[in-house]
Every structure is written in C-alpha cells, then in structure tokens.
Write an enzyme that holds these catalytic residues in place. Structure first.
Site, PDB file in Angstrom:
ATOM      1  CB  CYS A  50      62.474  18.659  27.388  1.00 38.14           C
ATOM      2  SG  CYS A  50      62.368  19.091  25.644  1.00 38.14           S
ATOM      3  CB  ALA A  53      64.992  21.909  24.606  1.00 36.02           C
ATOM      4  NE  ARG A  84      71.099  27.461  22.337  1.00 36.48           N
ATOM      5  CZ  ARG A  84      71.992  26.967  21.487  1.00 36.48           C
ATOM      6  NH1 ARG A  84      71.697  26.797  20.209  1.00 36.48           N
ATOM      7  NH2 ARG A  84      73.198  26.637  21.918  1.00 36.48           N
ATOM      8  CG  HIS A 182      73.598  19.684  26.315  1.00 36.29           C
ATOM      9  ND1 HIS A 182      73.698  20.199  27.580  1.00 36.29           N
ATOM     10  CD2 HIS A 182      72.829  20.544  25.615  1.00 36.29           C
ATOM     11  CE1 HIS A 182      73.015  21.330  27.647  1.00 36.29           C
ATOM     12  NE2 HIS A 182      72.482  21.556  26.471  1.00 36.29           N
TER      13      HIS A 182
HETATM   14 FE1  CFM Z   1      76.058  26.008  27.115  1.00 28.89          FE
HETATM   15 FE2  CFM Z   1      74.668  27.576  28.373  1.00 28.89          FE
HETATM   16 FE3  CFM Z   1      73.616  25.471  27.084  1.00 28.89          FE
HETATM   17 FE4  CFM Z   1      74.674  27.554  25.728  1.00 28.89          FE
HETATM   18 FE5  CFM Z   1      72.202  28.718  25.506  1.00 28.89          FE
HETATM   19 FE6  CFM Z   1      72.242  28.740  28.144  1.00 28.89          FE
HETATM   20 FE7  CFM Z   1      71.183  26.649  26.932  1.00 28.89          FE
HETATM   21 MO1  CFM Z   1      70.010  28.966  26.863  1.00 28.89          MO
HETATM   22  S1  CFM Z   1      76.150  28.201  27.058  1.00 28.89           S
HETATM   23  S2  CFM Z   1      74.806  25.465  25.412  1.00 28.89           S
HETATM   24  S3  CFM Z   1      73.916  28.862  24.163  1.00 28.89           S
HETATM   25  S4  CFM Z   1      74.810  25.545  28.835  1.00 28.89           S
HETATM   26  S5  CFM Z   1      71.810  30.297  26.769  1.00 28.89           S
HETATM   27  S6  CFM Z   1      73.862  28.990  29.717  1.00 28.89           S
HETATM   28  S7  CFM Z   1      70.519  27.632  28.624  1.00 28.89           S
HETATM   29  S8  CFM Z   1      70.532  27.526  25.166  1.00 28.89           S
HETATM   30  S9  CFM Z   1      71.625  24.527  26.923  1.00 28.89           S
HETATM   31  C1  HCA Z   2      66.308  25.985  25.841  1.00 28.19           C
HETATM   32  C2  HCA Z   2      66.776  27.185  25.052  1.00 28.19           C
HETATM   33  C3  HCA Z   2      67.041  28.404  25.876  1.00 28.19           C
HETATM   34  C4  HCA Z   2      65.751  28.980  26.470  1.00 28.19           C
HETATM   35  C5  HCA Z   2      65.925  30.392  26.897  1.00 28.19           C
HETATM   36  C6  HCA Z   2      65.029  30.995  27.925  1.00 28.19           C
HETATM   37  C7  HCA Z   2      67.706  29.445  24.972  1.00 28.19           C
HETATM   38  O1  HCA Z   2      66.730  25.782  26.982  1.00 28.19           O
HETATM   39  O2  HCA Z   2      65.533  25.224  25.303  1.00 28.19           O
HETATM   40  O3  HCA Z   2      64.478  30.306  28.783  1.00 28.19           O
HETATM   41  O4  HCA Z   2      64.922  32.215  27.869  1.00 28.19           O
HETATM   42  O5  HCA Z   2      68.775  29.915  25.277  1.00 28.19           O
HETATM   43  O6  HCA Z   2      67.093  29.795  23.945  1.00 28.19           O
HETATM   44  O7  HCA Z   2      67.927  28.094  26.925  1.00 28.19           O
END
Ligand code: CFM
Ligand code: HCA
Length: 529
Positions: A50, A53, A84, A182
């Site tokens: 969401c 998150a 995370r 973001h």
């Molecule tokens: Fe960028 Fe990502 Fe994301 Fe990320 Fe992550 Fe991710 Fe994420 Mo999980 S590099 S910031 S550190 S888009 S692993 S592929 S999904 S938390 S929002």
């Molecule tokens: C998020 C965080 C997450 C979840 C990871 C997963 C992460 O999207 O809220 O589904 O295993 O990297 O911790 O992407």
C-alpha cells in the site's frame, strides 16, 4: 497457444480484458507497450502493498536518526518495523532509532472521537525520552477517513519543541500501490529537508539515491565508491540520516539506483539545484563497471579515471575464480524474476554473467517508464488514481543552483554514451520471447511455474512458499532471505553462491506439487462474465 495466451485463456472475459494489457511477450522490433500503474483487480491476490508501505516502510524508515511515528492501529507500524532489512548503524554522532517502532496504537475510541490528542501525546513522549532532531508522522488509512489534521499537529509541535517535525498523509488507500507513497515521501523530503543544511561542498561529491541498504547493499557500494575517492554526501535513504540529507544539495552528481522510488527527487534537485543525475546499477558486474566508468567520465579527471580502472581490476580479480566456478554450475539455468519496481531489471545483467536466462520478468508496481524507458513519459496520461498524489513543482534556487557541465562537455558525454537524466527501462536488457507480467497474482505464479518451469524463482515472501511447494527453489529478492549484500563485486559473489546452493539443494526433487496429480482449479477466473 504460447504461455501468455494459455494463462489469459483461463480468465473470464472481464478479467481477460484487463490482464491482456499487463501480460506480454517481448517481440523483436516491436514497441512492446505494457499497461502498468493501474488498479489491481479486487480478489486477484496481487503481491502489491500500500501507499503507507511505500512512504513509511520504504523511503522514510531507513533514515536512522528520525523517530517515525505511525499514526494508526498497531499492525501497520509493526509490519514496517525492519521486515525489509534496511540495515543501519548509529554512532557517537548519529542517533539510530531502527530498533524502535513508534505508533499511536489507535483504538476504537480514537476512531470515534479523533486521534489528534493521542498523536500530540506520542510526540511529547518521543521528544522527552529520545530527544530526536527530527520526527516524522505517517498516516495510515483510518486517519484519512476520520480527518485528523496531522499537518497542523506537526506544525504546532515543531514550534513547541523547536525540532523538525514533518507529517506525511500517506494513507494506505492513496494510489494503487506502494508507488504513490514513494512520491509522497519524495515531496516531503524535498520540501522540508534537502537544502536546509549549511555544509561546505566537497570534491567528487555524490548522493546515492534509491539505495536502501537492504542486506548491506549500500555499505558495499559505498566501500567501492570511497576506495575510488568519491565523497558520498548522502544516501537516500539506506543507513541515511536527516543530518546528511539536509546537505544533499551540495553534491555535484546524483546517482539513481532505484529509479521508481526516487526519480521525483532526482528531477526536482536538477531543477532546483542544477544537480545532474545518472541512472546507475551497482548490481552485477556489467552494471557496476558501466556505472563507475560513467561517473568517472562525468567528473573528467584523469586521476579519478585511472583509480576507477585500478579499483575495477582489483575488485574483479578478487572474485574472478569464485564467479567462474559458480558459472560452471549455473550456466544454462533459467529464472523467473518478479520484484517491486526496479530490482527485476537490476539483476538481469548479473544473471546473464552467470549464464542464467530470465524467462519470466515483471514488476509489482513499476510504471510504464520503468519497463519501456523514460521516452514514454510524455505519452503517459495521468488518471484519477495518480492525480490523487500531489505532484509538486520547484523553482531554481538562486543561491545554491550550480551548473557544472558546459554544453560542449555535455555533448562529449553524450557521444561517450553517458546519458544524463535518462533511463531506458527493463526493455533495454531483456531478451526477446521473455514473458513479462505487470502486477501479477498467485494464479499466474502457479501457472507460469507449470508452463515455463524456471530453475529458480526470485520474488518475495507472499509467494515464496507457493513456489517451494511446487518443487522450485525460491530466493527472496526483497529481503535476500536474510543474506546479502548482493550489490558490488563482493555482493555478486555472495549472490552466485546463494543461488547455486538453492538450485542444487536435493530437496526440490523430492517435492511433488499437488497439481501434478490432481487439478486444483476448474472453470474460469473472475466470474463468468
Ligand atoms: Fe526500489 Fe524496488 Fe522499491 Fe527498493 Fe525494496 Fe523492491 Fe520495494 Mo521490496 S528497489 S525501493 S528496496 S522499487 S525490494 S524492487 S518492492 S521494498 S518499494
Ligand atoms: C513492501 C516491502 C517489501 C515486501 C517484500 C515481500 C520489502 O512492499 O511493503 O513481499 O516479500 O521489500 O520488504 O517490498
């Protein structure tokens, strides 16, 4: 029928109409347009998270000296508390609150009578006990529904306690995924933090944007950058801090690792401070070498260029034997890779180096530019959901704006293949015939496993066990299954070792997936329409 068609064929006509735009097979010479960043279909079991998150969990949480108060029921704060694996270390100069989870723990009475009082009390407690220089408040869904004015509370508390207090209206329902969050976090940091420090500019100074230090990736990248002689002003936001971020405007160059989560700050810093940005990728040897060489060319200093080559040669030599060994075990294997909005792309060059072919790829919440490249940006129409998240505009800062490159130098860089403010997206590294699925779901996971039979599946916790129960090894590319770092030269070797262990574990040959003997689903998905 190819694999894509076989999967789409199982959907009802209504679901088919939606998903056919999100699931494509890459075709040579075609524009390969994909639909992305739109609402998930209710009930389809998407992997997405969401808005809260994305804002609190992803972008803000890694700022170690900030006490972040989740205003809401306890579960949201708990879920985003370290799962995370964004590592952080405090020291005598920097406080670190990573071990703590601050939440107003809203109850039914707060929902009925309002939660502002409780929030004020929480801020007071945090100030008295922890004495932070900065507090951030993040809203969860009910706060938006009952209309607590967290911005007014923040402004009043800032005045009262004389520290920085920021509020983020990042209710989970805003936007269609983490991605909206973001953007909200980027806006707040740009508005109230970046540019408020008074540090002196340093030579060869860079900010590392979109690096969250998962499993220590940022530390490994910084180690290599420092060896070459760069000064890292701030990291956004892995093991980062409010203290560093305030001075981010003094850097000469912004390095963008995760384009999806932080492109807004990169663009705004270009407009406001004139700081150029380049898309980098410190995952995989081709990625790292290109990034380091591009950086050296940007600064155009013969010593820096020479040091870059020396460090590349040394670091490569250190891992060469190990990489060659693992390649003999991995050559010819296939992989599926499905992560949030940028890692899917980042790992492709590393897998190629190890001889692993990607047969299925996708993002949870990437936008079309993350797939097709930023050239498509002008053709993306903003819909009601994306308009729900504010897009802020910034002006040139008359005091701090600087322009390092002359037009001649810019042209030289272009001719040398160093393109500023450009990202070509996943397509630039993907093979023809790869199936790409945007915002996929558990049904598609099961079906693709059967049809494409990858030797390893890279994704997250939500589908990990579904994959393993089908007899296919899974590695989480979000949390790295408690391993890492995977960035940098040494990280590449860690990755090669971990996936070799995963693939060669004998257990996978002993698992019989239930659907191999009995059909688990019959009929069409998404009703009969
Ligand atoms: Fe960028 Fe990502 Fe994301 Fe990320 Fe992550 Fe991710 Fe994420 Mo999980 S590099 S910031 S550190 S888009 S692993 S592929 S999904 S938390 S929002
Ligand atoms: C998020 C965080 C997450 C979840 C990871 C997963 C992460 O999207 O809220 O589904 O295993 O990297 O911790 O992407």
């Amino acid at each position: 029928m190819d694999s894509r068609e076989k999967i789409l064929d199982k959907y009802s006509s209504k679901v088919y109409k939606n998903r056919k735009e999100h699931v494509i097979t890459i075709e040579e010479g075609e524009p390969n347009v994909i639909q992305a960043d739109t609402r998930a279909i209710p009930g389809i079991m998407t992997n997405r998270g969401c808005c809260y998150a994305g804002c609190k969990g992803v972008v803000l949480s890694p700022l170690k000296d900030v006490a972040i108060i989740t205003h809401g029921p306890i579960g949201c704060g708990y879920y985003t508390w370290g799962t995370r694996r964004h590592k952080a270390k405090g020291d005598e100069n920097t406080q670190s609150f990573g071990e703590y989870c601050f939440s107003t723990d809203m109850q039914e009475t707060d929902i009925v009578f309002g939660g502002e009082k409780k929030l004020k009390k929480a801020i007071k407690e945090v100030v008295e006990i922890f004495k932070p220089n900065c507090i951030m408040i993040c809203s969860t869904c009910p706060v938006g529904l009952i209309g607590d004015d967290i911005h007014a509370v923040a402004a009043e508390a800032e005045e009262l306690y004389g520290i920085k207090i920021l509020a983020f209206s990042c209710e989970g329902y805003k936007g269609v995924s983490q991605s909206g969050g973001h953007h909200i976090a980027n806006n707040g940091l740009m508005r109230s933090v970046i540019g408020t420090g008074d540090a002196e500019p340093m030579k060869y100074s860079v900010n590392l944007l979109g690096e969250y230090n998962i499993g220590g990736d940022g530390w490994e990248t910084e180690r290599v950058l420092k060896r070459i002689g760069y000064n890292v002003v701030s990291v956004m936001t892995g093991d980062g801090s409010y203290a560093e971020l305030k001075n981010a405007h003094t850097a000469d160059l912004n390095l963008v690792q995760c384009h999806r989560s932080i492109n807004y700050i990169a663009e705004m810093m270009k407009t406001k401070y004139g700081i150029d940005w380049i898309k980098v990728n410190f995952i995989g040897l081709d990625g790292i070498k290109k990034s380091l060489r591009d950086m050296a060319l940007f600064f155009n200093d013969p010593d820096l260029i020479a040091r870059t080559e020396a460090v590349i040669a040394d670091e490569e030599e250190e891992i060469a034997e190990g990489m060659a060994h693992y390649k003999t075990r991995l050559e010819g294997k296939t992989a599926a890779i499905y992560v949030g909005g940028s890692r899917t792309h980042h790992y492709i060059n590393l897998l190629k180096t190890l001889g692993v072919e990607v047969v299925l790829a996708g993002y949870e919440f990437g936008h079309r530019d993350d797939y097709e490249g930023r050239d498509v940006l002008p053709s993306i129409k903003r819909d009601a959901d994306s308009k729900n998240v504010e897009s802020i505009t910034v002006e040139k800062d008359p005091e701090n704006f600087k322009s390092i490159l002359t037009p001649e130098r810019l042209e030289e860089l272009n001719n040398a293949g160093v393109h500023l403010e450009e990202y070509n997206g996943l397509w630039s590294d993907i093979n023809d015939n790869t199936v790409v699925t945007d915002d996929y779901n558990h049904f598609e996971t099961e079906e693709f496993l059967k049809l494409l039979k990858p030797d390893i599946f890279f994704s997250g916790i939500k589908d990990k066990f579904l994959i393993q129960k089908s007899g296919v090894p899974s590695r989480q590319l979000h949390s790295y299954d408690y391993a890492g770092p995977y960035a940098g030269f040494r990280g590449a070797l860690n990755f090669a070792k971990d996936i070799t262990m995963a693939i060669y574990t004998p257990a996978w040959n002993l698992v019989e997936a239930p659907w191999k003997n009995t059909p688990t689903l019959e009929g069409s998905l998404g009703g009969t329409e």
